[in-house]
Design a protein around this motif. Sequence first.
Motif, PDB file in Angstrom:
ATOM      1  N   ASN A  48       7.307  -0.166  -1.699  1.00  0.00           N
ATOM      2  CA  ASN A  48       7.843  -0.098  -2.944  1.00  0.00           C
ATOM      3  C   ASN A  48       7.191   1.485  -3.487  1.00  0.00           C
ATOM      4  OD1 ASN A  48       6.563  -0.486  -6.177  1.00  0.00           O
ATOM      5  ND2 ASN A  48       8.186  -1.948  -5.710  1.00  0.00           N
ATOM      6  N   TRP A  49       7.905   1.826  -4.568  1.00  0.00           N
ATOM      7  CA  TRP A  49       7.871   3.127  -5.022  1.00  0.00           C
ATOM      8  C   TRP A  49       6.381   3.341  -5.539  1.00  0.00           C
ATOM      9  CZ3 TRP A  49      10.024   7.761  -5.215  1.00  0.00           C
ATOM     10  CH2 TRP A  49      11.463   8.008  -4.659  1.00  0.00           C
ATOM     11  N   ASP A  50       5.618   2.221  -6.003  1.00  0.00           N
ATOM     12  CA  ASP A  50       4.407   2.447  -6.432  1.00  0.00           C
ATOM     13  C   ASP A  50       3.477   3.052  -5.119  1.00  0.00           C
ATOM     14  OD1 ASP A  50       5.115   1.144  -8.757  1.00  0.00           O
ATOM     15  OD2 ASP A  50       4.176  -0.811  -8.464  1.00  0.00           O
ATOM     16  N   ASN A  51       3.719   2.887  -4.063  1.00  0.00           N
ATOM     17  CA  ASN A  51       3.100   3.288  -2.898  1.00  0.00           C
ATOM     18  C   ASN A  51       3.669   4.410  -2.146  1.00  0.00           C
ATOM     19  OD1 ASN A  51       2.763   0.005  -2.628  1.00  0.00           O
ATOM     20  ND2 ASN A  51       0.938   1.108  -3.185  1.00  0.00           N
ATOM     21  N   GLN A  52       4.339   5.274  -3.047  1.00  0.00           N
ATOM     22  CA  GLN A  52       5.234   6.283  -2.377  1.00  0.00           C
ATOM     23  C   GLN A  52       4.184   7.343  -1.823  1.00  0.00           C
ATOM     24  OE1 GLN A  52       8.417   6.629  -1.918  1.00  0.00           O
ATOM     25  NE2 GLN A  52       8.319   8.599  -0.927  1.00  0.00           N
ATOM     26  N   ASP A  53       3.219   7.402  -2.305  1.00  0.00           N
ATOM     27  CA  ASP A  53       2.371   8.434  -1.741  1.00  0.00           C
ATOM     28  C   ASP A  53       1.279   8.288  -0.537  1.00  0.00           C
ATOM     29  OD1 ASP A  53       0.631   6.382  -2.847  1.00  0.00           O
ATOM     30  OD2 ASP A  53      -1.210   7.718  -2.745  1.00  0.00           O
ATOM     31  N   VAL A  54       1.441   6.987  -0.029  1.00  0.00           N
ATOM     32  CA  VAL A  54       0.944   6.321   1.110  1.00  0.00           C
ATOM     33  C   VAL A  54       1.778   6.747   2.212  1.00  0.00           C
ATOM     34  CG1 VAL A  54       0.170   4.495   2.409  1.00  0.00           C
ATOM     35  CG2 VAL A  54      -0.819   4.658   0.046  1.00  0.00           C
ATOM     36  N   LEU A 123       6.991  -5.197  13.777  1.00  0.00           N
ATOM     37  CA  LEU A 123       6.544  -4.999  12.178  1.00  0.00           C
ATOM     38  C   LEU A 123       5.034  -4.381  12.237  1.00  0.00           C
ATOM     39  CD1 LEU A 123       7.249  -7.842   9.882  1.00  0.00           C
ATOM     40  CD2 LEU A 123       8.725  -5.730  10.267  1.00  0.00           C
ATOM     41  N   VAL A 124       4.935  -3.194  11.651  1.00  0.00           N
ATOM     42  CA  VAL A 124       3.554  -2.672  11.617  1.00  0.00           C
ATOM     43  C   VAL A 124       3.037  -2.981   9.987  1.00  0.00           C
ATOM     44  CG1 VAL A 124       2.185  -0.443  11.717  1.00  0.00           C
ATOM     45  CG2 VAL A 124       4.305  -0.952  13.049  1.00  0.00           C
ATOM     46  N   ARG A 125       2.122  -3.511   9.804  1.00  0.00           N
ATOM     47  CA  ARG A 125       1.577  -4.249   8.571  1.00  0.00           C
ATOM     48  C   ARG A 125       0.346  -3.096   8.357  1.00  0.00           C
ATOM     49  NH1 ARG A 125       2.249  -8.367  11.805  1.00  0.00           N
ATOM     50  NH2 ARG A 125       3.967  -9.725  11.299  1.00  0.00           N
ATOM     51  N   VAL A 126       0.607  -2.511   7.216  1.00  0.00           N
ATOM     52  CA  VAL A 126      -0.551  -1.524   6.662  1.00  0.00           C
ATOM     53  C   VAL A 126      -0.856  -2.039   5.189  1.00  0.00           C
ATOM     54  CG1 VAL A 126      -1.251   0.905   6.283  1.00  0.00           C
ATOM     55  CG2 VAL A 126       0.192   0.204   8.056  1.00  0.00           C
ATOM     56  N   HIS A 127      -1.967  -2.199   4.962  1.00  0.00           N
ATOM     57  CA  HIS A 127      -2.523  -2.323   3.607  1.00  0.00           C
ATOM     58  C   HIS A 127      -3.270  -1.632   2.891  1.00  0.00           C
ATOM     59  CE1 HIS A 127      -5.523  -5.064   1.201  1.00  0.00           C
ATOM     60  NE2 HIS A 127      -4.445  -4.935   0.273  1.00  0.00           N
ATOM     61  N   ASP A 128      -3.073  -1.365   1.571  1.00  0.00           N
ATOM     62  CA  ASP A 128      -3.624  -0.370   0.977  1.00  0.00           C
ATOM     63  C   ASP A 128      -4.216  -1.146  -0.350  1.00  0.00           C
ATOM     64  OD1 ASP A 128      -4.791   1.540  -0.536  1.00  0.00           O
ATOM     65  OD2 ASP A 128      -2.936   2.497  -1.398  1.00  0.00           O
ATOM     66  N   HIS A 133      -4.336   3.305  -6.920  1.00  0.00           N
ATOM     67  CA  HIS A 133      -3.015   3.706  -6.203  1.00  0.00           C
ATOM     68  C   HIS A 133      -2.121   2.666  -6.108  1.00  0.00           C
ATOM     69  CE1 HIS A 133      -5.896   7.113  -5.207  1.00  0.00           C
ATOM     70  NE2 HIS A 133      -4.843   7.822  -5.039  1.00  0.00           N
ATOM     71  N   GLY A 134      -2.289   1.697  -7.013  1.00  0.00           N
ATOM     72  CA  GLY A 134      -1.101   0.865  -6.835  1.00  0.00           C
ATOM     73  C   GLY A 134      -1.180  -0.537  -5.827  1.00  0.00           C
ATOM     74  N   GLY A 135      -2.647  -0.552  -5.393  1.00  0.00           N
ATOM     75  CA  GLY A 135      -2.987  -1.524  -4.240  1.00  0.00           C
ATOM     76  C   GLY A 135      -3.441  -2.788  -4.701  1.00  0.00           C
ATOM     77  N   ALA A 136      -3.612  -3.887  -4.146  1.00  0.00           N
ATOM     78  CA  ALA A 136      -4.379  -5.115  -4.384  1.00  0.00           C
ATOM     79  C   ALA A 136      -4.832  -5.707  -3.139  1.00  0.00           C
ATOM     80  CB  ALA A 136      -3.249  -5.889  -5.138  1.00  0.00           C
ATOM     81  N   PRO A 137      -5.702  -6.503  -3.538  1.00  0.00           N
ATOM     82  CA  PRO A 137      -6.293  -7.486  -2.310  1.00  0.00           C
ATOM     83  C   PRO A 137      -5.267  -8.255  -1.622  1.00  0.00           C
ATOM     84  CG  PRO A 137      -7.636  -7.703  -4.197  1.00  0.00           C
ATOM     85  CD  PRO A 137      -6.413  -7.075  -4.681  1.00  0.00           C
ATOM     86  N   LEU A 138      -5.568  -8.235  -0.261  1.00  0.00           N
ATOM     87  CA  LEU A 138      -4.482  -8.863   0.746  1.00  0.00           C
ATOM     88  C   LEU A 138      -4.137 -10.472   0.324  1.00  0.00           C
ATOM     89  CD1 LEU A 138      -2.903  -7.801   3.075  1.00  0.00           C
ATOM     90  CD2 LEU A 138      -4.430  -8.836   4.521  1.00  0.00           C
TER      91      LEU A 138
END
Length: 228
Positions: A48-54, A123-128, A133-138
């Motif tokens: 999502n664009w909220d996580n574009q930096d990552v 799928l490579v699942r990456v969690h921020d 920076h727009g992240g949230a708990p899994l």
Amino acid sequence: MLVVALVLLVVNMHRVALSPRLHLLETRTAPELTLDPSHKWHLFLSHNWDNQDVVATIKRQLQLLLPGVQCFLDVDDLESTEELESYVEASQAMLVLLGSASYMSSHNCQREVAAAHRLALPLVRVHDADASHGGAPLDELRRTSEGHPHSRRHTEVLFGGGGGGGGPHEVIPWHRVKAFQQVALAAIAEQVLLASPAYADESEVPLGIDGGLAWAQASFAHPVTLHV
């Protein structure tokens, strides 16, 4: 101006040449990066664009650590949203950035997940988790996915445990501290390699980085006595 440009080019080439690269832990040689003839990209970056930096950082750092890797990123490669499924189909694996809850409500993001699931794409699942920076708990993201009509049917695909594409790999936590970020990047690179023809029969491809703090053997420069 031409001389200055040439000097800057040489300096940049020298900097890139000295950049740390991923190597196989067992042999300390560069991993073999292969691409099936039917694919154009090693990795599709779904976010999502909220996580574009990552995802921008992941692409840039992977290109330095794993020279030759081809990563699809919308701002660089997208010509038409009508062709999203075609871009996914032309990729060997798809990275899903689990960060912003907006990913679950995004129609295009869920189109990408649906296409990957249909193609049984790894799928490579990456969690921020960084909220700044727009992240949230899994677990919060999973609840959001389960409660949203767009993503509800893809919840097990996104978070693991579902059939079809995805595979058994754990979710990779994303870090902004360099030493830990290198570990995350190595884990991402390993899954990219496992999705390629060269390592199709392998269950793991352990990787390291020269000078990486996380791979260093801890030791004291001088004898140390501990007291209680």
